[in-house]
Each structure stands twice: as C-alpha cells, then as structure tokens.
Design an enzyme around this catalytic site. Structure first.
Site, PDB file in Angstrom:
ATOM      1  N   GLY A  10      94.588   0.423  83.045  1.00 50.13           N
ATOM      2  CA  GLY A  10      94.808  -0.898  83.636  1.00 50.13           C
ATOM      3  C   GLY A  10      94.590  -0.872  85.139  1.00 50.13           C
ATOM      4  O   GLY A  10      94.223   0.149  85.729  1.00 50.13           O
ATOM      5  N   VAL A  12      96.699  -1.312  87.838  1.00 49.11           N
ATOM      6  CA  VAL A  12      97.602  -0.520  88.690  1.00 49.11           C
ATOM      7  C   VAL A  12      97.529   0.958  88.299  1.00 49.11           C
ATOM      8  O   VAL A  12      97.505   1.848  89.149  1.00 49.11           O
ATOM      9  CB  VAL A  12      99.050  -1.063  88.573  1.00 49.11           C
ATOM     10  CG1 VAL A  12     100.033  -0.169  89.317  1.00 49.11           C
ATOM     11  CG2 VAL A  12      99.111  -2.496  89.095  1.00 49.11           C
ATOM     12  N   ASP A  43      99.868   4.637  72.206  1.00 48.46           N
ATOM     13  CA  ASP A  43     100.566   3.360  72.049  1.00 48.46           C
ATOM     14  C   ASP A  43     102.008   3.633  72.449  1.00 48.46           C
ATOM     15  O   ASP A  43     102.749   4.318  71.738  1.00 48.46           O
ATOM     16  CB  ASP A  43     100.480   2.873  70.598  1.00 48.46           C
ATOM     17  CG  ASP A  43     101.214   1.544  70.419  1.00 48.46           C
ATOM     18  OD1 ASP A  43     101.896   1.083  71.362  1.00 48.46           O
ATOM     19  OD2 ASP A  43     101.101   0.965  69.316  1.00 48.46           O
ATOM     20  N   THR A  69     100.957  -7.942  80.005  1.00 56.08           N
ATOM     21  CA  THR A  69     100.886  -8.605  81.303  1.00 56.08           C
ATOM     22  C   THR A  69     100.362 -10.043  81.226  1.00 56.08           C
ATOM     23  O   THR A  69     100.326 -10.727  82.242  1.00 56.08           O
ATOM     24  CB  THR A  69      99.993  -7.788  82.270  1.00 56.08           C
ATOM     25  OG1 THR A  69      98.704  -7.608  81.666  1.00 56.08           O
ATOM     26  CG2 THR A  69     100.590  -6.430  82.547  1.00 56.08           C
ATOM     27  N   THR A 108     108.215  -7.178  88.506  1.00 53.75           N
ATOM     28  CA  THR A 108     107.484  -8.353  88.983  1.00 53.75           C
ATOM     29  C   THR A 108     108.375  -9.339  89.725  1.00 53.75           C
ATOM     30  O   THR A 108     109.585  -9.394  89.486  1.00 53.75           O
ATOM     31  CB  THR A 108     106.872  -9.060  87.750  1.00 53.75           C
ATOM     32  OG1 THR A 108     106.455 -10.364  88.112  1.00 53.75           O
ATOM     33  CG2 THR A 108     107.884  -9.225  86.622  1.00 53.75           C
ATOM     34  N   TYR A 131     108.060 -13.238  79.735  1.00 53.82           N
ATOM     35  CA  TYR A 131     107.543 -12.094  80.487  1.00 53.82           C
ATOM     36  C   TYR A 131     108.575 -11.641  81.544  1.00 53.82           C
ATOM     37  O   TYR A 131     108.924 -10.471  81.623  1.00 53.82           O
ATOM     38  CB  TYR A 131     106.218 -12.481  81.158  1.00 53.82           C
ATOM     39  CG  TYR A 131     105.694 -11.470  82.155  1.00 53.82           C
ATOM     40  CD1 TYR A 131     105.102 -10.291  81.725  1.00 53.82           C
ATOM     41  CD2 TYR A 131     105.788 -11.704  83.528  1.00 53.82           C
ATOM     42  CE1 TYR A 131     104.615  -9.368  82.641  1.00 53.82           C
ATOM     43  CE2 TYR A 131     105.306 -10.786  84.447  1.00 53.82           C
ATOM     44  CZ  TYR A 131     104.724  -9.620  84.004  1.00 53.82           C
ATOM     45  OH  TYR A 131     104.253  -8.698  84.908  1.00 53.82           O
ATOM     46  N   LYS A 135     110.806  -8.133  81.538  1.00 57.48           N
ATOM     47  CA  LYS A 135     110.696  -7.188  82.653  1.00 57.48           C
ATOM     48  C   LYS A 135     112.068  -6.914  83.273  1.00 57.48           C
ATOM     49  O   LYS A 135     112.391  -5.775  83.611  1.00 57.48           O
ATOM     50  CB  LYS A 135     109.734  -7.758  83.710  1.00 57.48           C
ATOM     51  CG  LYS A 135     108.293  -7.628  83.326  1.00 57.48           C
ATOM     52  CD  LYS A 135     107.914  -6.174  83.468  1.00 57.48           C
ATOM     53  CE  LYS A 135     106.518  -5.868  83.110  1.00 57.48           C
ATOM     54  NZ  LYS A 135     106.202  -4.445  83.295  1.00 57.48           N
TER      55      LYS A 135
HETATM   56  N1  LIG Z   1      98.869  -7.344  88.071  1.00 54.68           N
HETATM   57  C1  LIG Z   1      99.846  -8.001  88.671  1.00 54.68           C
HETATM   58  O1  LIG Z   1      99.608  -8.945  89.441  1.00 54.68           O
HETATM   59  C2  LIG Z   1     101.266  -7.574  88.486  1.00 54.68           C
HETATM   60  C3  LIG Z   1     102.263  -8.275  89.156  1.00 54.68           C
HETATM   61  C4  LIG Z   1     103.590  -7.891  88.974  1.00 54.68           C
HETATM   62  C5  LIG Z   1     103.898  -6.848  88.138  1.00 54.68           C
HETATM   63  N2  LIG Z   1     102.907  -6.190  87.482  1.00 54.68           N
HETATM   64  C6  LIG Z   1     103.286  -5.112  86.569  1.00 54.68           C
HETATM   65  O2  LIG Z   1     102.544  -3.968  86.923  1.00 54.68           O
HETATM   66  C7  LIG Z   1     102.176  -3.244  85.757  1.00 54.68           C
HETATM   67  C8  LIG Z   1     100.687  -2.969  85.759  1.00 54.68           C
HETATM   68  O3  LIG Z   1      99.969  -4.196  85.774  1.00 54.68           O
HETATM   69  P1  LIG Z   1      98.392  -4.197  85.667  1.00 54.68           P
HETATM   70  O4  LIG Z   1      97.905  -5.324  86.488  1.00 54.68           O
HETATM   71  O5  LIG Z   1      97.864  -2.834  85.900  1.00 54.68           O
HETATM   72  O6  LIG Z   1      98.206  -4.594  84.134  1.00 54.68           O
HETATM   73  P2  LIG Z   1      96.902  -4.439  83.212  1.00 54.68           P
HETATM   74  O7  LIG Z   1      95.689  -4.302  84.056  1.00 54.68           O
HETATM   75  O8  LIG Z   1      96.990  -5.540  82.221  1.00 54.68           O
HETATM   76  O9  LIG Z   1      97.138  -3.048  82.479  1.00 54.68           O
HETATM   77  C9  LIG Z   1      98.102  -2.899  81.490  1.00 54.68           C
HETATM   78  C10 LIG Z   1      98.049  -1.484  80.985  1.00 54.68           C
HETATM   79  O10 LIG Z   1      99.012  -1.364  79.922  1.00 54.68           O
HETATM   80  C11 LIG Z   1      98.352  -0.727  78.830  1.00 54.68           C
HETATM   81  N3  LIG Z   1      99.027  -1.111  77.591  1.00 54.68           N
HETATM   82  C12 LIG Z   1      99.209  -2.346  77.085  1.00 54.68           C
HETATM   83  N4  LIG Z   1      99.854  -2.269  75.912  1.00 54.68           N
HETATM   84  C13 LIG Z   1     100.088  -0.956  75.679  1.00 54.68           C
HETATM   85  C14 LIG Z   1     100.682  -0.223  74.614  1.00 54.68           C
HETATM   86  N5  LIG Z   1     101.219  -0.835  73.541  1.00 54.68           N
HETATM   87  N6  LIG Z   1     100.722   1.128  74.712  1.00 54.68           N
HETATM   88  C15 LIG Z   1     100.212   1.758  75.775  1.00 54.68           C
HETATM   89  N7  LIG Z   1      99.614   1.139  76.800  1.00 54.68           N
HETATM   90  C16 LIG Z   1      99.555  -0.215  76.740  1.00 54.68           C
HETATM   91  C17 LIG Z   1      96.916  -1.203  78.898  1.00 54.68           C
HETATM   92  O11 LIG Z   1      96.067  -0.353  78.136  1.00 54.68           O
HETATM   93  P3  LIG Z   1      94.600  -0.848  77.599  1.00 54.68           P
HETATM   94  O12 LIG Z   1      94.030  -1.751  78.664  1.00 54.68           O
HETATM   95  O13 LIG Z   1      93.851   0.433  77.423  1.00 54.68           O
HETATM   96  O14 LIG Z   1      94.843  -1.563  76.296  1.00 54.68           O
HETATM   97  C18 LIG Z   1      96.687  -1.077  80.404  1.00 54.68           C
HETATM   98  O15 LIG Z   1      96.433   0.255  80.734  1.00 54.68           O
HETATM   99  C19 LIG Z   1     102.644  -4.081  84.573  1.00 54.68           C
HETATM  100  O16 LIG Z   1     103.810  -3.515  84.057  1.00 54.68           O
HETATM  101  C20 LIG Z   1     102.905  -5.438  85.148  1.00 54.68           C
HETATM  102  O17 LIG Z   1     103.935  -6.105  84.472  1.00 54.68           O
HETATM  103  C21 LIG Z   1     101.600  -6.527  87.632  1.00 54.68           C
END
Ligand SMILES: NC(=O)c1ccc[n+]([C@@H]2O[C@H](COP(=O)([O-])OP(=O)(O)OC[C@H]3O[C@@H](n4cnc5c(N)ncnc54)[C@H](OP(=O)(O)O)[C@@H]3O)[C@@H](O)[C@H]2O)c1
Length: 292
Positions: A10, A12, A43, A69, A108, A131, A135
């Site tokens: 993903g 981050v 998973d 997310t 978040t 969501y 969290k």
């Molecule tokens: N992006 C933002 O603006 C933001 C803001 C606040 C907080 N956050 C938090 O920061 C964290 C990272 O966000 P991000 O933007 O990097 O999200 P992202 O790009 O959607 O990535 C999510 C990651 O979680 C993995 N994932 C999803 N379901 C899974 C499962 N069942 N088992 C194992 N892995 C799983 C995905 O794997 P695949 O893609 O390989 O399926 C991907 O690597 C999250 O926890 C999010 O809540 C993000």
C-alpha cells in the site's frame, strides 16, 4: 533492527519499507491482493498465519499500515471493517508482544468529529463513520495488547506510491485527461507527504517511542485548495478543479469537516521535517519524473 511491514504493497507501507531500507534496517514486507517486488502474501485477518510470519521473521518491530481504507465501502461492510482495522492488528500486536517486539498501528483524523480541528492527541474522539470507529477501537485494543506500541495518526496521505491510488494521482489523471474534477471545499485537513510520514515513523521506532502521536503535514487547508496546489506544482489547468460542498457528493460515510491534526508533539519528539504541500508536491513531481 529487523522490521516486518504488514501492508507493504500500500501507499504508506511501501514508503515505510523504502525508508527502513535506506536506514539500513532489515525489512520483510507483505501484500494481500496486490503483490509488489519482494513482498510476501499475508491475509492479516488470518491470525494463525500472522503469528507464524512474526515468529519466522523475528522482528524487533512490526509495523501495520494494512487496513480497510475505503471509507464509503467500510460504511456498508461493518464486519469486514472491524475485522481488518481492529481485530487483525490486535492479533498481530499480540504476536509481536509475545516475542517482545514493538508494534506500530496507523490511525486517522477520522477518530474525531471535525467540529473543532486541528486536533491534538488528547482531544476527545467522536468518530462519524464505521471506518473511524473501527480505527479508534483498533488503537485502544492494540495499546492494551502490546505495551511497546506506537499509535501514529495521520491524514490525507499523498506522494509516490506503487498502486497510484492517492488523491494527488486522482487529480493528475483527471486534469491530464482534461476532465473536470469536483473537490470539496469544506473538508479541512492537513495533507501529509508519505515520504515524511515514513521517515518520521522510522525515527519514532529508532527512538523506541510508545503512545499516541499525530504525524501530518504542517498546513491546514481544504481539499479544493490542495487540488489547486497540485495543479499549480504539476503545471496543470487549475480551471478544471471545481469546488463543491461535501453534502453534494452523496458519499455513504460522513466525513469530519473542520479537522486536521496538530503536530506539536511530533515537533517536540522528532527531527524529521514534515513538509507543506508546495515543497512536498515539488519533491513528488521530481520523483515521478525520475521514474519516467
Ligand atoms: N491514506 C491516507 O490518507 C490515510 C489517512 C489516515 C490514516 N491512514 C491509515 O494508514 C494506513 C495505511 O494507509 P494506506 O494509504 O497505505 O492504505 P492503502 O494504500 O489502501 O494500503 C492498504 C494496505 O493494506 C493491505 N491490506 C488490506 N487488507 C488486508 C488484509 N486482509 N490482509 C493483509 N493486508 C491487507 C493492502 O494490501 P493489497 O493492496 O496488497 O491488497 C495494502 O498493502 C491505513 O491503516 C489507514 O487507515 C491512511
């Protein structure tokens, strides 16, 4: 140090894996549906598989950016949201604690209701969405599970990423295609450069930080203003970016409107700079152009 990054495919997670490598740490990263070079399948809702991987990797720190997310999808898939955002990280934190490893959980600004932002770490929480609630419960349960846990709250993360999903890529794609983009002008937040978020998080674990900390960009601005900044830095037609009220978008989940994260604690604890949009977007443009 040895680090396991659950969700390294993903946005981050990929930035974290890159930064850990740059700092000379050994890193094992996982994917779920979207394999990336060198990542392993996991998973995280499979608690036994997660525990086996933690035992095999023997990490000093487990970092868990994995999450469900998609905020609107989560609103209609409550069980799945809690399974991925709360229960799975809790199992992973338990596995980490069992071997004395630290654990980083990513949360978040959606734990707040968006009536009085920007928010400090100890401000009262009041999530508006499934969501946000999943969290918040994840934060609390992870802290109970592993005394060496860090809860990193962030918001509107953007920057280079393998899957090209984040808000800036969406604006770039639409603007380059000459398509109008409707962007809310009443959602105020603090956009966060993922490269800085990753560097700050790695600094936190190097300092053995425990507790809750906000890691976000220093500028508080609405989404529309941010989209205009994207167009300006990337030399695209800002006239395509149309302001709209959140209510007109008909989104399933409610969003905190007057939000944003105060970063006084991060400024006290960290030496990593957290860049404002213009500087960070300029860096992102350079990275994307270098990659071709
Ligand atoms: N992006 C933002 O603006 C933001 C803001 C606040 C907080 N956050 C938090 O920061 C964290 C990272 O966000 P991000 O933007 O990097 O999200 P992202 O790009 O959607 O990535 C999510 C990651 O979680 C993995 N994932 C999803 N379901 C899974 C499962 N069942 N088992 C194992 N892995 C799983 C995905 O794997 P695949 O893609 O390989 O399926 C991907 O690597 C999250 O926890 C999010 O809540 C993000």
């Amino acid at each position: 140090m040895r680090a396991l990054v659950i969700g390294a495919s993903g946005q981050v997670g990929a930035a974290l894996a890159a930064r850990l490598g740059e700092r000379g740490h050994t890193v094992v990263g996982t994917h779920h549906r979207m394999p990336q070079p060198g990542t392993r399948l996991l998973d995280v809702t499979d608690a036994a598989a997660t525990e086996r991987l933690v035992a095999e990797v023997e990490p000093d720190w487990v970092l868990c950016p994995a999450g469900l997310t998609h905020v609107d999808y989560g609103e209609d898939h409550r069980e799945e949201a809690f399974a991925v955002n709360r229960d799975a990280p809790v199992s992973a934190a338990r596995a980490a604690a069992k071997r004395g490893a630290g654990f980083v959980y990513f949360s978040t600004e959606y734990v707040f209701d968006g009536t009085a932002g920007p928010y400090a770490e100890d401000d009262p929480t009041e999530p508006l969405s499934v969501y946000g609630l999943s969290k918040l419960e994840g934060e609390r349960r992870v802290e109970e599970e592993d005394p060496r846990s860090a809860i990193v709250r962030t918001t509107v993360a953007y920057g280079p990423e393998p899957q090209g999903k984040n808000f800036v890529y969406q604006v770039l794609r639409r603007a380059r295609a000459g398509e109008p983009i409707r962007v809310p002008n009443d959602q105020v937040s603090s956009p966060t450069y993922n490269v800085d978020l990753a560097a700050a998080t790695v600094e936190l674990i190097e300092r053995d930080f425990h507790g809750v900390i906000h890691v976000a960009g220093p500028a508080i601005l609405d989404r529309h203003a941010f989209a205009l900044e994207v167009c300006s830095v990337f030399g695209l037609d800002a006239g395509l970016v149309r302001p709209v009220e959140t209510a007109a978008l008909g989104q399933r989940a409610r969003r905190p409107l007057r939000a944003g994260l105060a970063i006084d604690r991060a400024r006290l604890v960290l030496s990593t700079p957290l860049r404002a949009p213009r500087e960070a977007l300029t860096d992102m443009r350079r990275v994307l152009e270098t990659k071709g």
